[in-house]
Every structure is written in C-alpha cells, then in structure tokens.
Scaffold this motif. Sequence first.
Motif, PDB file in Angstrom:
ATOM      1  N   LEU B  40       0.749  -1.205  -0.112  1.00  0.00           N
ATOM      2  CA  LEU B  40      -0.092   0.036  -0.245  1.00  0.00           C
ATOM      3  C   LEU B  40       0.925   1.109  -0.096  1.00  0.00           C
ATOM      4  CD1 LEU B  40      -2.970  -1.028   2.471  1.00  0.00           C
ATOM      5  CD2 LEU B  40      -2.776  -1.281  -0.201  1.00  0.00           C
ATOM      6  N   ARG B  41       0.634   2.119  -0.748  1.00  0.00           N
ATOM      7  CA  ARG B  41       1.431   3.471  -1.016  1.00  0.00           C
ATOM      8  C   ARG B  41       1.538   4.241   0.588  1.00  0.00           C
ATOM      9  NH1 ARG B  41      -0.116   1.072  -5.371  1.00  0.00           N
ATOM     10  NH2 ARG B  41       0.686   1.939  -7.267  1.00  0.00           N
ATOM     11  N   HIS B  42       0.502   4.130   1.186  1.00  0.00           N
ATOM     12  CA  HIS B  42       0.685   4.926   2.559  1.00  0.00           C
ATOM     13  C   HIS B  42       0.610   4.143   3.733  1.00  0.00           C
ATOM     14  CE1 HIS B  42      -0.392   8.443   0.022  1.00  0.00           C
ATOM     15  NE2 HIS B  42      -1.822   7.472  -0.687  1.00  0.00           N
ATOM     16  N   ALA B  43       0.732   2.688   3.629  1.00  0.00           N
ATOM     17  CA  ALA B  43       0.260   2.037   4.772  1.00  0.00           C
ATOM     18  C   ALA B  43       1.426   0.517   4.619  1.00  0.00           C
ATOM     19  CB  ALA B  43      -1.056   1.749   4.945  1.00  0.00           C
ATOM     20  N   GLY B  44       2.302   0.848   3.868  1.00  0.00           N
ATOM     21  CA  GLY B  44       3.067  -0.583   3.853  1.00  0.00           C
ATOM     22  C   GLY B  44       2.512  -1.708   3.233  1.00  0.00           C
ATOM     23  N   CYS B  45       3.242  -2.833   3.487  1.00  0.00           N
ATOM     24  CA  CYS B  45       2.881  -3.976   3.040  1.00  0.00           C
ATOM     25  C   CYS B  45       1.668  -4.729   3.776  1.00  0.00           C
ATOM     26  CB  CYS B  45       4.183  -5.025   2.685  1.00  0.00           C
ATOM     27  SG  CYS B  45       3.782  -6.402   1.562  1.00  0.00           S
ATOM     28  N   ARG B  46       0.611  -5.333   3.170  1.00  0.00           N
ATOM     29  CA  ARG B  46      -0.267  -6.028   3.891  1.00  0.00           C
ATOM     30  C   ARG B  46      -0.723  -7.321   3.124  1.00  0.00           C
ATOM     31  NH1 ARG B  46      -2.717  -2.478   7.967  1.00  0.00           N
ATOM     32  NH2 ARG B  46      -1.648  -0.487   7.952  1.00  0.00           N
ATOM     33  N   ALA B  47      -1.203  -8.126   4.166  1.00  0.00           N
ATOM     34  CA  ALA B  47      -1.992  -9.501   3.508  1.00  0.00           C
ATOM     35  C   ALA B  47      -3.228  -8.982   3.564  1.00  0.00           C
ATOM     36  CB  ALA B  47      -1.744 -10.618   4.313  1.00  0.00           C
ATOM     37  N   LEU B  48      -4.271  -8.885   2.494  1.00  0.00           N
ATOM     38  CA  LEU B  48      -5.512  -8.621   2.441  1.00  0.00           C
ATOM     39  C   LEU B  48      -6.559  -9.536   1.606  1.00  0.00           C
ATOM     40  CD1 LEU B  48      -4.767  -4.915   1.668  1.00  0.00           C
ATOM     41  CD2 LEU B  48      -5.500  -5.699   3.706  1.00  0.00           C
ATOM     42  N   ARG B  49      -7.531  -9.691   1.892  1.00  0.00           N
ATOM     43  CA  ARG B  49      -8.491 -10.301   0.944  1.00  0.00           C
ATOM     44  C   ARG B  49      -9.436  -9.510   0.177  1.00  0.00           C
ATOM     45  NH1 ARG B  49     -10.135 -15.959   3.587  1.00  0.00           N
ATOM     46  NH2 ARG B  49      -8.025 -16.544   3.829  1.00  0.00           N
ATOM     47  N   VAL B  50      -9.597  -9.652  -1.037  1.00  0.00           N
ATOM     48  CA  VAL B  50     -10.355  -8.656  -1.912  1.00  0.00           C
ATOM     49  C   VAL B  50     -11.513  -9.683  -2.289  1.00  0.00           C
ATOM     50  CG1 VAL B  50     -10.372  -7.146  -4.020  1.00  0.00           C
ATOM     51  CG2 VAL B  50      -8.435  -7.624  -2.559  1.00  0.00           C
ATOM     52  N   ARG B  51     -12.712  -9.196  -2.211  1.00  0.00           N
ATOM     53  CA  ARG B  51     -13.995  -9.836  -2.467  1.00  0.00           C
ATOM     54  C   ARG B  51     -14.330  -9.532  -4.033  1.00  0.00           C
ATOM     55  NH1 ARG B  51     -15.457  -9.832   3.040  1.00  0.00           N
ATOM     56  NH2 ARG B  51     -16.184  -7.697   2.743  1.00  0.00           N
ATOM     57  N   TYR B  52     -14.651 -10.342  -4.678  1.00  0.00           N
ATOM     58  CA  TYR B  52     -15.018  -9.937  -6.033  1.00  0.00           C
ATOM     59  C   TYR B  52     -16.206 -10.652  -6.285  1.00  0.00           C
ATOM     60  CZ  TYR B  52     -13.522 -14.443  -7.547  1.00  0.00           C
ATOM     61  OH  TYR B  52     -13.387 -16.003  -7.548  1.00  0.00           O
ATOM     62  N   GLU B  53     -16.909 -10.186  -7.486  1.00  0.00           N
ATOM     63  CA  GLU B  53     -18.186 -10.860  -8.165  1.00  0.00           C
ATOM     64  C   GLU B  53     -17.896 -10.824  -9.660  1.00  0.00           C
ATOM     65  OE1 GLU B  53     -22.036 -10.411  -6.683  1.00  0.00           O
ATOM     66  OE2 GLU B  53     -22.884 -10.465  -8.565  1.00  0.00           O
ATOM     67  N   ALA B  54     -17.972 -11.891 -10.475  1.00  0.00           N
ATOM     68  CA  ALA B  54     -18.191 -11.865 -11.911  1.00  0.00           C
ATOM     69  C   ALA B  54     -19.415 -12.477 -12.476  1.00  0.00           C
ATOM     70  CB  ALA B  54     -16.641 -12.735 -12.555  1.00  0.00           C
ATOM     71  N   VAL B  55     -20.012 -11.697 -13.441  1.00  0.00           N
ATOM     72  CA  VAL B  55     -21.343 -12.334 -13.859  1.00  0.00           C
ATOM     73  C   VAL B  55     -21.248 -12.220 -15.173  1.00  0.00           C
ATOM     74  CG1 VAL B  55     -22.317  -9.618 -13.434  1.00  0.00           C
ATOM     75  CG2 VAL B  55     -23.845 -11.708 -13.847  1.00  0.00           C
ATOM     76  N   GLY B  56     -22.102 -13.032 -16.156  1.00  0.00           N
ATOM     77  CA  GLY B  56     -21.676 -13.087 -17.561  1.00  0.00           C
ATOM     78  C   GLY B  56     -21.127 -14.211 -18.008  1.00  0.00           C
ATOM     79  N   PRO B  57     -21.231 -14.464 -19.437  1.00  0.00           N
ATOM     80  CA  PRO B  57     -20.633 -15.653 -20.070  1.00  0.00           C
ATOM     81  C   PRO B  57     -19.167 -15.740 -19.790  1.00  0.00           C
ATOM     82  CG  PRO B  57     -22.069 -14.673 -21.516  1.00  0.00           C
ATOM     83  CD  PRO B  57     -21.938 -13.614 -20.235  1.00  0.00           C
ATOM     84  N   ALA B  58     -18.570 -16.874 -19.489  1.00  0.00           N
ATOM     85  CA  ALA B  58     -17.163 -16.965 -19.185  1.00  0.00           C
ATOM     86  C   ALA B  58     -16.055 -16.413 -20.402  1.00  0.00           C
ATOM     87  CB  ALA B  58     -16.684 -18.417 -18.582  1.00  0.00           C
ATOM     88  N   GLY B  59     -16.745 -16.803 -21.398  1.00  0.00           N
ATOM     89  CA  GLY B  59     -15.792 -16.299 -22.535  1.00  0.00           C
ATOM     90  C   GLY B  59     -16.000 -14.984 -23.263  1.00  0.00           C
ATOM     91  N   ALA B  60     -16.879 -14.276 -22.428  1.00  0.00           N
ATOM     92  CA  ALA B  60     -17.309 -12.930 -23.259  1.00  0.00           C
ATOM     93  C   ALA B  60     -16.064 -11.905 -22.673  1.00  0.00           C
ATOM     94  CB  ALA B  60     -18.654 -12.349 -22.655  1.00  0.00           C
ATOM     95  N   PRO B  61     -16.134 -10.827 -23.628  1.00  0.00           N
ATOM     96  CA  PRO B  61     -15.129  -9.677 -23.072  1.00  0.00           C
ATOM     97  C   PRO B  61     -15.255  -9.270 -21.702  1.00  0.00           C
ATOM     98  CG  PRO B  61     -16.182  -9.390 -25.531  1.00  0.00           C
ATOM     99  CD  PRO B  61     -16.830 -10.333 -24.541  1.00  0.00           C
ATOM    100  N   ALA B  62     -14.255  -9.219 -21.136  1.00  0.00           N
ATOM    101  CA  ALA B  62     -14.227  -8.915 -19.643  1.00  0.00           C
ATOM    102  C   ALA B  62     -14.343  -7.206 -19.487  1.00  0.00           C
ATOM    103  CB  ALA B  62     -13.063  -9.298 -18.705  1.00  0.00           C
ATOM    104  N   VAL B  63     -15.348  -6.734 -18.629  1.00  0.00           N
ATOM    105  CA  VAL B  63     -15.493  -5.409 -18.261  1.00  0.00           C
ATOM    106  C   VAL B  63     -15.470  -5.248 -16.734  1.00  0.00           C
ATOM    107  CG1 VAL B  63     -16.793  -3.492 -18.296  1.00  0.00           C
ATOM    108  CG2 VAL B  63     -16.693  -4.949 -20.190  1.00  0.00           C
ATOM    109  N   LEU B  64     -14.368  -4.500 -16.352  1.00  0.00           N
ATOM    110  CA  LEU B  64     -14.514  -4.111 -14.813  1.00  0.00           C
ATOM    111  C   LEU B  64     -15.164  -2.889 -14.642  1.00  0.00           C
ATOM    112  CD1 LEU B  64     -13.192  -2.843 -12.170  1.00  0.00           C
ATOM    113  CD2 LEU B  64     -12.864  -5.104 -12.516  1.00  0.00           C
ATOM    114  N   VAL B  65     -16.265  -3.066 -13.714  1.00  0.00           N
ATOM    115  CA  VAL B  65     -17.282  -1.855 -13.049  1.00  0.00           C
ATOM    116  C   VAL B  65     -16.859  -1.603 -11.928  1.00  0.00           C
ATOM    117  CG1 VAL B  65     -19.678  -1.308 -13.191  1.00  0.00           C
ATOM    118  CG2 VAL B  65     -18.932  -2.904 -15.132  1.00  0.00           C
ATOM    119  N   ALA B  66     -16.897  -0.094 -11.745  1.00  0.00           N
ATOM    120  CA  ALA B  66     -16.565   0.347 -10.212  1.00  0.00           C
ATOM    121  C   ALA B  66     -17.200   1.337 -10.111  1.00  0.00           C
ATOM    122  CB  ALA B  66     -15.219   0.353 -10.090  1.00  0.00           C
ATOM    123  N   GLY B  67     -17.924   1.585  -9.106  1.00  0.00           N
ATOM    124  CA  GLY B  67     -18.825   2.823  -8.755  1.00  0.00           C
ATOM    125  C   GLY B  67     -18.276   3.586  -7.611  1.00  0.00           C
TER     126      GLY B  67
END
Lengths: 341, 341
Positions: B40-67
Amino acid sequence: MSLVESAAQFAPHPYVSPYAFEPVQGRDAVRGEVALELNLRHAGCRALRVRYEAVGPAGAPAVLVAGGISADRHVVASGAFPQAGWWQAQAGTFAGLRVIAIDWLGADGALDAPIDSADQADAIAGVLDALGVRTLAAFVGCSYGAMVGLQFAANHGERLRHLVAISGAHRAHPYASAWRALQRKIVALGQLQCAEDQGLSLARQLAILSYRTPQEFAERFDAAAVVDGARARCASEDYLDACGSRFVERFDATAYTRLSESIDLHSVDASRIAVTTTVVGVEDDLLVPIADCYALVEQVRADTQVRVLRSKYGHDAFLKETDAVAAILRAVFADCRGGAA
Amino acid sequence: MSLVESAAQFAPHPYVSPYAFEPVQGRDAVRGEVALELNLRHAGCRALRVRYEAVGPAGAPAVLVAGGISADRHVVASGAFPQAGWWQAQAGTFAGLRVIAIDWLGADGALDAPIDSADQADAIAGVLDALGVRTLAAFVGCSYGAMVGLQFAANHGERLRHLVAISGAHRAHPYASAWRALQRKIVALGQLQCAEDQGLSLARQLAILSYRTPQEFAERFDAAAVVDGARARCASEDYLDACGSRFVERFDATAYTRLSESIDLHSVDASRIAVTTTVVGVEDDLLVPIADCYALVEQVRADTQVRVLRSKYGHDAFLKETDAVAAILRAVFADCRGGAA
C-alpha cells in the motif's frame, strides 16, 4: 417601549459583547439598548431588549445597515468605538450618513425560540421609534440582513425610501435550507454529546463552504492532500479549522441555531413591497441563486433594479468585492442625500 | 496470490455483506475472495482479502465495473445472485459481457489505514490474475471508480483497451476535498462522543447534498420550512434523515472515513495513460467540475473523447441518467465486442 441609554442597564449575560460595558455615548456614535415588547410570529409575546449602534451626524439621512447572522450592530469604526466593524471596508461609502444597526434578536443566545425575519424587522422599527427616526433613507441588508430588509419593506414600508437587498431574496432556497439544516444538526449533536464547541466549529466550517466557491478553493488550496500521521489531511483544513475556532470564541451555539433557523423560516410576499428596491445578486452564490433575485424583483410593486456581480467569493461577495458594492451603494446614497431634509 | 472460492474461508467480520455466506458459484455468476499481499502506498505491505463478483458468460469480453465508495461487487442481478445490484439500471447494457467488480479495499472497516486509489487498482489487477483475465475490454468507473480506473490505466495500462471515466478526474477538486474533510470530522466527532451512528448519518446526509444539485432540491422540496415543536424543520429533512439512516445500516464509520480519505489522496499523472479513454462529465456536478474533465483528457496520451451530460442529479447522474449513460457505454461496448477473441 423605552429608550435605555445607560450602561448600567445592560444585562450581564455571558454572551454579551465585551463592548457593551464601554461608554455608550460618544462624540460621533451612540450605543444603547431598547426594551421592547414584541409579538413574535412563532413564539408569542416577549419582552426583549434590542441593542443598537448609531454612527454619523445626528441630522444626516438615516440608513439601516444589516449583515449576515453573525454580523452585529458595530458596522464601522468611529471615534467613540474605534474597533473595526464588520463592514469596515465600506466606511467611506457611509460617510455623511447616520448608520444605524442592531444586534439580531437571538444573537446573545438568550432567546431560545424560533425567530422570524419579520420579528427582526419589527425590532428595528422599535429601535427607530426609540431613536426618533421616522423614515429611513435606505435599508442596506446583506444575506440575512437582506431578508430582514425585505420584511421591513413589506411591513413598515411607509418608513423606508430605498431598499438595497444584497445576496438575499424573498425565500430561502430549498438546497441552501438543507445545507443549514445539517449545520443545525451538527450543532445539536455537539450539544447532546457535551462537545458543543466542536459541533459549532464544524457547523461554521460547513457554512464557510457555502459562503465561498469552488473557484476560490481551487486557487487557494491547490495542494494535494497528504497523509499526516495515519490520516489524510486536505490543504483547506487548517483554514477551515481556524474559521471554526474563531467563531466558537465569539458565538453561542443556541444563537447560531436560532438565527440559522430564522433564515429558513424566512418567506415574504414581495408583492406587498411598494418601496424602490435594488437587488444585488452574485452569479456564483451557492446559497442565493440569481434566478431567485430575478423572481424577487418581478414581484416588487415599485421601481426595481437588479445588479449582478460575478465573484469567486460567492455569497461573501458583499464582504469582499468592496469596489463593486461601493459603486452600487454610492448611487443609492446620492439619491438619499439629495432627498435629505 | 491464491484464488479462494470456498464460502468457508470468508472471514466472519461483523461488516461482511450478508451474501458472503450464500453459494459462491452460480450458473451465470461467481463470487469469491482473493488473498493478496499488497504494498500500500501509505500503509506498507499488507496481507489482504479482496472480494469480487463476476457475472456473464465466461468467454465474453471482460469489463471491470466500479462505482462510488459506497458501491460494491454486486453490480447487477443474476440467476445466482438475484438481488438488484447498485447499477441494476444498466443491466441490459452489460448483456453479453463478463462484468467483474470488487468490494473496495477498506469497505469492511477492517483496514484502518490510508488507502490510495492506486492500491485499489493493484487489488483489481490481483483479482484479474486470480481469475485468469489477462486483458480487460473496458474499465467503466464512476466517481471513485473513475479515479481507480485512471490509476489502473496508468499503472496496468497494458491490461486495458478502453477506459470510461464517469464523474471522476485525475485529482480531487480542492472544494470537494474540503466538503469531504468536514464529513470525516463529523464522523470523528460522533465516534469520539459515542454517537457513531449519528455522526455517520450526518456525514452521509452532507455527502448526499454534494451528490445532488440545487435544481433538484428546488423541485423536490419547494415547501417553506415550518415550526415543528419549538424547532424549524425544512422540507428536505425527512428525505435526508432517511438517507442517513439507511446508510448507517449498511456502512461502517471507519470504512467511510478511509474511503472518503482515499478520494482526497487521489492524484494521477494522466500523461502516463496511453489507453483509449472516454471521459464523461456532468455540467452540474458540484464535486467534479467539467473543467477538470477537460484538463484530464488533455493529458492522456491516447485517443480521448469527452462526453458532457446535463443533469439535475449532478454527481449522481451516472445512477440516474440511465439512457444517456447507456448510449455512451453501448458505443464503447460495440467496439469491445468487435475486438473480442
């Protein structure tokens, strides 16, 4: 209704301004307190004291000057009261006039009840009675003072020749009201949690944001946020903290809440106004959209003009755009002096 | 870096989203958690877990969506996860694509340290590695998500074909930063005074004001303030109270503080971006002035376009102006689909 001119009669309220105990009658200015019985719109009949200051030659045309909720009766310095006033920058513009101003009803925190802008106009009328001033050459009101000026023109119009309403309209704008409602809730959170100073400081900081503009902040606080300790700190925080701290030293939380409320309770039917009116709006004012200034003058039943300023200081332009405001006031006062007895 | 797909491995954190314990692998969507070591830029090295969801056909073009900072990995409903997502209105626009999204670093309140928008971009890169996604057809970011998208384009540009940055620029505007700094101070006041919920609620209400516009409030909350008990109450207060209460139910004060900070720490040298970029700005956005959108595209070293929307919803236009946003996204996705393997 009686005129009280003796310093001994000032109530020793904890929030009373320090100068209340200075000499009351000076060579070129007078301070006093008027005891009034006022029928408040939302809080019934109350016996109240209204503090005023009048500066300038006794025979000169009388001009009532009223600023925002944190302004007071001390508009400009005089020989008698030499501290700088809240509108010191316009002292030259007022030369040769008798400037009268009050401390707002509620400003000392003792009146803990909803206060209407029309109540303030009544209080001013009472002070004028006590001072023997039948007619004002002009009422110059800025921000909340403009709202009170509109009420004065609507309810005591026969006593006024020219209203100048700067950055204030016939209504509080709903977005600005929401902004102020949140400020009041922050004050209330502080009061509830024994952190009154912090709550009031934060509310003031939030108000400062609404008084200024993104343009000004972009110029003044261009530096990126930095990590300070384990927290991010933005370039404007020192400034805002200082604004909050200064305010807490001179203002009371209850007074702030009640005067802030009074802005949001303000509503005047401007078609009841038959006084020559100059409305001054600021294009970048986040609290008083210029559209409300136009809507206002369309309702007034007398000669009106709208003067539009552009200013990066937004709602605070009346305090910062000295030359532009002075030019408008000088034109009005030229008429006043011409019409003086 | 390891891919964790088992529901049993979700940490039982008090702020974990309730759906974390639902089945992870569905017919048309997958949820999981990736363990990463991030510097991390301001907080050093950290072991973290990142939760994700992926929806849609596995072979389709991948689009990252962030709000925005309060959005999460659940963008649109699927057969597997049928609740409405935060951008449900755009579900049709994403049809035929593989939409990938994360819960922001810090969103669960467990990471109480300054978080950079570039850290979030690194977290996304780690999730894409774990998912075996080498290249994104597009990164669609809104608000804070646009800031993270710009960091992704600057630092992981070789993995991205088209960036769509909606209502987010290369910097936080100093005025918007001041607004957020006050929100964080309100949260801190609440935390200090054992009134965490009230503080967070007020901060959220203040944020809502910045997400919307005076025009919208003027239309929705036109009624004058009334005296309710011994207090003035504005027409918008019920709405704002409800916004605050709903937010407190689903969001953590520490998470709010850290993600709000992250917006203000955001700063990216857009001349490091060599990815086709579409910047969408909203003329009435009180947080992201359109001038910053133009300044951004002038720096990007690739094909750029600016699309300007007018919306009374201001910063929230991406959530409210469904058709206008869909038209922009469809044009981008037509290119994506054309370029898909």
